[in-house]
Design an enzyme around this catalytic site. Structure first.
Site, short mmCIF file in Angstrom:
data_model
loop_
_atom_site.label_atom_id
_atom_site.label_comp_id
_atom_site.label_asym_id
_atom_site.label_seq_id
_atom_site.Cartn_x
_atom_site.Cartn_y
_atom_site.Cartn_z
N ASP A 84 0.83 -1.21 0.00
CA ASP A 84 0.00 0.00 0.00
C ASP A 84 0.86 1.26 0.00
O ASP A 84 0.48 2.28 -0.57
CB ASP A 84 -0.93 0.01 1.21
N GLU A 176 -4.41 10.33 5.68
CA GLU A 176 -4.77 11.24 6.76
C GLU A 176 -3.93 12.50 6.76
O GLU A 176 -2.81 12.54 6.24
CB GLU A 176 -4.64 10.56 8.13
N HIS A 186 4.31 13.10 27.25
CA HIS A 186 4.16 14.07 28.32
C HIS A 186 4.86 15.39 27.99
O HIS A 186 6.03 15.41 27.62
CB HIS A 186 4.75 13.49 29.62
N HIS A 205 -6.39 19.86 25.42
CA HIS A 205 -4.98 19.52 25.25
C HIS A 205 -4.87 18.07 24.77
O HIS A 205 -5.50 17.16 25.31
CB HIS A 205 -4.23 19.67 26.57
N ASP A 207 -2.06 15.27 22.24
CA ASP A 207 -0.84 15.14 21.43
C ASP A 207 -1.09 15.69 20.04
O ASP A 207 -0.19 16.26 19.41
CB ASP A 207 -0.43 13.67 21.32
N ALA A 219 -5.48 2.67 9.04
CA ALA A 219 -4.05 2.93 9.24
C ALA A 219 -3.83 3.67 10.57
O ALA A 219 -4.21 3.18 11.62
CB ALA A 219 -3.50 3.72 8.05
#
Length: 314
Positions: A84, A176, A186, A205, A207, A219
């Protein structure tokens, strides 16, 4: 595609074919050669090698001339041999030129043709294109996403459209678009406000936030807890990535024509990335707009059986 090949194909009513083999894969290169030979020998209407071309890297290993993959955008069909990831690369380079995927990978959500069947299926598709004046055959269009914004650091690694007056556009994504803070984990996230056609869905908040197509739902989206979406669904998925507990919301499935805006604050820097490859560095506060790209990817020939492919995920 080289001009000579275009002229030959147009003059005879034949279908010009580009073949791209997965890098550093001898099996893929051998199959590319076999396909060239079959297309030249069979009664497919392809009169000679000048109507069937291979990519430059493959050509180096088989001692013949090749063309850049982006030049194959002028072909009637491009055959992608690999996994792919190879097809994703081909799609970035050739736009909406029809692609047929031969699967040498593990799962194969995009590549429907097995290596054992390639020497039969590919010539049959080429013959259909050759005999059909409208150059039409069984096909499926896959939505792609585009990310645009203002400002940011051009030196941050973007390979997309050159910014004009601070505005940039990344290469279209078949899987994406991801917007994230300076790093995962963190202390590395950002505050991201997510709006769907102007209406706020969540602000908190995290990531990062990921906007996926149905193709990409299996995926990165899936690994971040997003849902699987059937490839025929006319939709997008918005998924937060490791959001803070009270500021998290479930993944949201929206119509494919939806415009998603992601506004990033409370971070020294951030990034927007298209299909894990094309990136733009952001200087928060910054806003990224994600929407359907003007041109879809077109897959031709046999199509992947979605539920059979899912069995390989386990």
């Amino acid at each position: 595609m080289a001009d000579d090949a275009d002229a030959d194909a147009d003059a005879t009513g034949n279908a010009a074919v580009g073949i791209v083999a997965q890098r550093a894969n001898e099996r893929a290169r051998d199959l590319a050669v076999a396909l060239q030979d079959r297309l030249a020998a069979d009664e497919t209407g392809v009169p000679s090698d000048d109507a069937t071309v291979v990519d430059e890297l493959t050509a180096e290993h088989i001692d013949q001339s090749g063309v850049p993959v982006d030049a194959m955008a002028d072909c009637d069909l491009v055959v992608s041999i690999g996994g792919d990831g190879t097809l994703l690369y081909v799609a970035r380079e050739v736009g909406n030129t029809p692609i047929l995927g031969v699967n040498l990978g593990e799962v194969g959500f995009l590549n429907a043709v097995s290596p054992d069947d390639a020497l039969t299926v590919v010539p049959a598709v080429v013959e259909h294109l050759r005999s059909d004046a409208d150059r039409s055959t069984k096909q499926r269009e896959l939505v792609r996403l585009q990310a645009t914004g203002n400002g940011g650091d051009e030196a941050g690694g973007s390979t997309g459209e050159t910014p004009t007056a601070g505005r940039w556009t990344l290469d279209p994504a078949l899987n994406e678009i991801v917007v994230h803070g300076p790093r995962r984990g963190h202390g590395g996230g950002a505050t991201i406000d997510v709006r769907v056609d102007g209406r706020q869905y969540v602000e908190g908040h995290a990531d990062g936030v990921l906007v996926s197509t149905p193709t990409g739902s299996s995926a990165y989206n899936l690994s971040e807890g997003g849902p699987l979406v059937h490839p025929t669904a006319n939709s997008l998925v918005v998924t937060q990535m490791a959001a803070a507990g009270e500021e998290s919301m479930p993944p949201l499935v929206v119509d494919a024509e939806t415009e998603v805006t992601l506004s990033v604050t409370n971070a020294e820097t951030a990034y927007v990335i298209s299909d894990g490859r094309d990136r733009q560095r952001l200087d928060p506060p910054a806003t990224v707009t994600v929407s359907a790209a003007p041109e879809p990817v077109t897959l031709v020939g046999p199509q992947v059986e979605f539920f059979e492919a899912l069995e390989k995920l386990g």
